[in-house]
Design a protein around this motif. Sequence first.
Motif, PDB file in Angstrom:
ATOM      1  N   PRO A   1       2.968 -16.465  -5.071  1.00 16.66           N
ATOM      2  CA  PRO A   1       2.530 -15.566  -5.902  1.00 16.66           C
ATOM      3  C   PRO A   1       2.699 -14.206  -5.428  1.00 16.66           C
ATOM      4  O   PRO A   1       2.329 -13.384  -5.998  1.00 16.66           O
ATOM      5  CB  PRO A   1       1.125 -16.146  -5.734  1.00 16.66           C
ATOM      6  N   ARG A   2       2.839 -13.915  -4.195  1.00 20.31           N
ATOM      7  CA  ARG A   2       2.879 -12.635  -3.377  1.00 20.31           C
ATOM      8  C   ARG A   2       4.099 -11.918  -3.191  1.00 20.31           C
ATOM      9  O   ARG A   2       4.336 -10.895  -2.946  1.00 20.31           O
ATOM     10  CB  ARG A   2       2.103 -12.665  -2.085  1.00 20.31           C
ATOM     11  N   ILE A   3       5.259 -12.827  -3.478  1.00 21.54           N
ATOM     12  CA  ILE A   3       6.463 -12.291  -3.257  1.00 21.54           C
ATOM     13  C   ILE A   3       7.438 -12.143  -4.473  1.00 21.54           C
ATOM     14  O   ILE A   3       7.159 -12.771  -5.593  1.00 21.54           O
ATOM     15  CB  ILE A   3       7.315 -13.151  -2.176  1.00 21.54           C
ATOM     16  N   GLN A   4       8.776 -11.851  -4.337  1.00 18.90           N
ATOM     17  CA  GLN A   4       9.549 -11.852  -5.664  1.00 18.90           C
ATOM     18  C   GLN A   4      10.781 -12.513  -5.335  1.00 18.90           C
ATOM     19  O   GLN A   4      11.952 -12.573  -6.152  1.00 18.90           O
ATOM     20  CB  GLN A   4       9.694 -10.260  -6.033  1.00 18.90           C
ATOM     21  N   GLY A   5      10.929 -13.404  -4.488  1.00 17.82           N
ATOM     22  CA  GLY A   5      12.023 -14.036  -4.112  1.00 17.82           C
ATOM     23  C   GLY A   5      12.010 -14.794  -2.781  1.00 17.82           C
ATOM     24  O   GLY A   5      10.963 -14.602  -1.727  1.00 17.82           O
ATOM     25  N   LEU A   6      13.066 -15.654  -2.491  1.00 17.04           N
ATOM     26  CA  LEU A   6      13.084 -16.229  -1.457  1.00 17.04           C
ATOM     27  C   LEU A   6      14.659 -16.143  -0.866  1.00 17.04           C
ATOM     28  O   LEU A   6      15.587 -16.187  -1.615  1.00 17.04           O
ATOM     29  CB  LEU A   6      12.872 -17.911  -1.660  1.00 17.04           C
TER      30      LEU A   6
ATOM     31  N   SER B   1       0.853  -1.305  -0.114  1.00 12.51           N
ATOM     32  CA  SER B   1      -0.001  -0.069  -0.069  1.00 12.51           C
ATOM     33  C   SER B   1       0.925   1.176   0.015  1.00 12.51           C
ATOM     34  O   SER B   1       0.362   2.315  -0.059  1.00 12.51           O
ATOM     35  CB  SER B   1      -0.981   0.091   1.046  1.00 12.51           C
ATOM     36  N   LEU B   2       2.197   1.056   0.164  1.00 14.33           N
ATOM     37  CA  LEU B   2       3.020   2.121  -0.020  1.00 14.33           C
ATOM     38  C   LEU B   2       3.073   2.911  -1.331  1.00 14.33           C
ATOM     39  O   LEU B   2       2.654   2.266  -2.236  1.00 14.33           O
ATOM     40  CB  LEU B   2       4.456   1.823   0.913  1.00 14.33           C
ATOM     41  N   GLY B   3       3.717   4.000  -1.435  1.00 10.97           N
ATOM     42  CA  GLY B   3       3.983   4.725  -2.615  1.00 10.97           C
ATOM     43  C   GLY B   3       4.396   3.730  -3.700  1.00 10.97           C
ATOM     44  O   GLY B   3       5.366   2.967  -3.674  1.00 10.97           O
ATOM     45  N   GLY B   4       3.848   3.830  -4.999  1.00  9.62           N
ATOM     46  CA  GLY B   4       4.200   3.016  -5.999  1.00  9.62           C
ATOM     47  C   GLY B   4       4.111   1.432  -5.877  1.00  9.62           C
ATOM     48  O   GLY B   4       4.784   0.808  -6.719  1.00  9.62           O
ATOM     49  N   GLY B   5       3.243   0.921  -5.215  1.00 10.35           N
ATOM     50  CA  GLY B   5       2.953  -0.331  -5.000  1.00 10.35           C
ATOM     51  C   GLY B   5       3.801  -1.118  -4.145  1.00 10.35           C
ATOM     52  O   GLY B   5       3.809  -2.367  -4.158  1.00 10.35           O
ATOM     53  N   GLY B   6       4.865  -0.343  -3.275  1.00  8.54           N
ATOM     54  CA  GLY B   6       5.754  -1.007  -2.526  1.00  8.54           C
ATOM     55  C   GLY B   6       6.848  -1.522  -3.299  1.00  8.54           C
ATOM     56  O   GLY B   6       7.179  -1.048  -4.456  1.00  8.54           O
ATOM     57  N   ILE B   7       7.915  -2.296  -2.637  1.00 10.04           N
ATOM     58  CA  ILE B   7       9.167  -2.672  -2.936  1.00 10.04           C
ATOM     59  C   ILE B   7       9.101  -4.175  -3.115  1.00 10.04           C
ATOM     60  O   ILE B   7       8.404  -4.737  -2.461  1.00 10.04           O
ATOM     61  CB  ILE B   7      10.332  -2.071  -2.243  1.00 10.04           C
ATOM     62  N   PRO B   8      10.022  -4.695  -4.136  1.00  9.88           N
ATOM     63  CA  PRO B   8      10.104  -6.279  -3.979  1.00  9.88           C
ATOM     64  C   PRO B   8      10.427  -6.796  -2.644  1.00  9.88           C
ATOM     65  O   PRO B   8      11.356  -6.213  -1.964  1.00  9.88           O
ATOM     66  CB  PRO B   8      11.175  -6.553  -4.974  1.00  9.88           C
ATOM     67  N   ILE B   9       9.723  -7.902  -2.264  1.00  6.82           N
ATOM     68  CA  ILE B   9       9.935  -8.518  -1.061  1.00  6.82           C
ATOM     69  C   ILE B   9      10.217  -9.985  -1.393  1.00  6.82           C
ATOM     70  O   ILE B   9       9.664 -10.739  -1.815  1.00  6.82           O
ATOM     71  CB  ILE B   9       8.874  -8.315  -0.143  1.00  6.82           C
ATOM     72  N   LEU B  10      11.575 -10.209  -0.599  1.00  9.76           N
ATOM     73  CA  LEU B  10      11.931 -11.604  -0.600  1.00  9.76           C
ATOM     74  C   LEU B  10      11.710 -12.193   0.762  1.00  9.76           C
ATOM     75  O   LEU B  10      12.000 -11.799   1.767  1.00  9.76           O
ATOM     76  CB  LEU B  10      13.481 -11.938  -0.597  1.00  9.76           C
ATOM     77  N   ALA B  11      11.049 -13.505   0.918  1.00 17.12           N
ATOM     78  CA  ALA B  11      10.494 -14.030   2.132  1.00 17.12           C
ATOM     79  C   ALA B  11      11.670 -15.123   2.417  1.00 17.12           C
ATOM     80  O   ALA B  11      12.278 -15.974   1.925  1.00 17.12           O
ATOM     81  CB  ALA B  11       9.168 -14.886   1.824  1.00 17.12           C
TER      82      ALA B  11
END
Length: 619
Positions: A593-598, A526-536
């Motif tokens: 499906p919700r993250i961009q990496g591990l 929800s942060l500006g620009g849709g947030g940043i990539p997050i690796l779990a």
Amino acid sequence: MSLPTFQQALAAGTCVLFDGSTPSALYDRGVFINRSFDEANLQSPDLVRGIHAEFLAAGAQVLTTNTWGANRLKLAAYGLEGKLADINRAGVALARAAAAQQGSAAWVAGCLGPLGVRIEPWGPTSFDEARAVFREQAELLAQAGVDLFVLESFEDLNEIHQALLAVKETADLPVVAMMSTDEEGRALYGTEPEWFIRKLDEWGADLVGTNGGNGPAPLLRLLERFRTATAKPIVLQPNPGLPRMVDGRLLYMASPEYLGEFARKALAAGARAVGGCSGTTPAHIRAMRGAFRQAQAFVQAAPTGAPTSQEQPQPEVPFAFRSRFSTKLAQGEFTHTVELVPPKGMEYDKLLAKTRQCRALGVDAINVPDGPRAMARMSALATALIIEQHVGLETILHYACRDRNLLGMQSDLLGAAGLGLRNLLAVTGDPPKLGPYPQATAVFDVDAIGLVNMLKRLNTGLDLGGAGIGAPTRFSIGVGANPVAPDLERERHRFRLKVEAGAQWAITQPVFDADSLFRFLDFAQSLGGGGIPILAGIWPLKSLRNAEFMANEVPGVVLPKSLLARMARRTTAEDQVKEGLDIAREIIEAIRPRIQGLQLSAPFGQVELVAPLLPRREA
């Protein structure tokens, strides 16, 4: 140094460290319990002033006057009621003098304790009589110039109500109201903690909580109950456990480090103020101050905003061109990283062998933690460089704020940039108490937010003072995130600040609960620009013992009891490894499906444990 008012500090969300027990310090210095500790303000003023100075030097921000028993009824037991005014005024003056002598700014809190008699309906003293006694003392403290009032060690809710009314009638100053409880958290007559906290809030206290008890642990358990009952800031002031009689003297046995760890946990769980009760010495307060250095955000320590010199910032290298890792993130590719800790000594052949395994498995980068759990290992910076030079696989250098001051940090970062290291994860760092060297001193000039500010500045070609450094650095800036932090609102606030400071991607703590991660991702995106990539973060559990260690000993990790039960049902080592992998696969399938990496952590450096979680490479 000027201070805001105490009320302004509370409104700004400032966390505050109170002092410890002046009466206990007096007792340790030979003022015995058959005397009035409050009379020491007149009989031994240098001693009292010196104790205040010691607490101030230890890091206390609030000096509590030595007037806890200086009401008319308690002083009468020593024949001192005629000295009521002198004792209270001297109590304020001595605290003020200590602060002035140290050249430090501190708030002075006028302390009022219980009357020492039962009041209605359980005793002969009426509400009006009790309130009049409290008002008499409060007026003297207010006239002497206190910044706030502290109502301390009350057991009877009716009695603290009269004290609150009295100080509110006396002066428009903040009031801290603390009850003392039994082992179950109840006050006198079985009053439940939620009820008395709610009433203190309703009656106008500005900071509510508890003091004393049977040590820090029960107060931590009460904190969560308090938070369900009030939105007011909460204060906890434990004693160092139960006292023991040693050679005729009452001694509190809990170490300063124990109270320092309590302070860290209390602040992380949402307390706004901590301090100490009976038995708490300057050494305890010094250890608690160390927790503040870790928990508080020192964002202002890293310069932000316009440069102070004539140098102008240069354009930053676009994110997609800073490293191979950032290129993949910028292009939306799913990335895989593996965490390998630096060696304990200077031999790194085994580490390189593990790194080569990771490269063969198609890993995109190796995470190199910086002194995890405050363990002394080879420099993370040196380890990252060795890996990149010998194996050719990119690294993500974790950089902790714990061990370096601002100048040392800038030197390290410029060195890392000059050596070609590009990916950097800014972390605050575990406090030394967590490791085998608790006597080591933490620095914490800035925390992770301040470090991101610093990296952002270097990426525009400017140093801390605003002077040019030549070509700008090209760091790809990452930060940590904890979707199951004890104080999730604080974690979200800090994460927002990290993104605003310039963070470009994030790695979470090990995830064992997909729903908690999803709730955090909803916020982050929800942060500006849709947030940043997050690796779990993913930690494949190796055994039941490993699972219990993760659940109980690793800060920032929450492992559901259902997963512990699953591991416990497996009786052989082989089956426990398989169960751990099954749990990891289920979590990855749910969250992918919700993250961009591990980020895969290899327990004990065993890469073979994470290999089954990586996608198969085509031959």
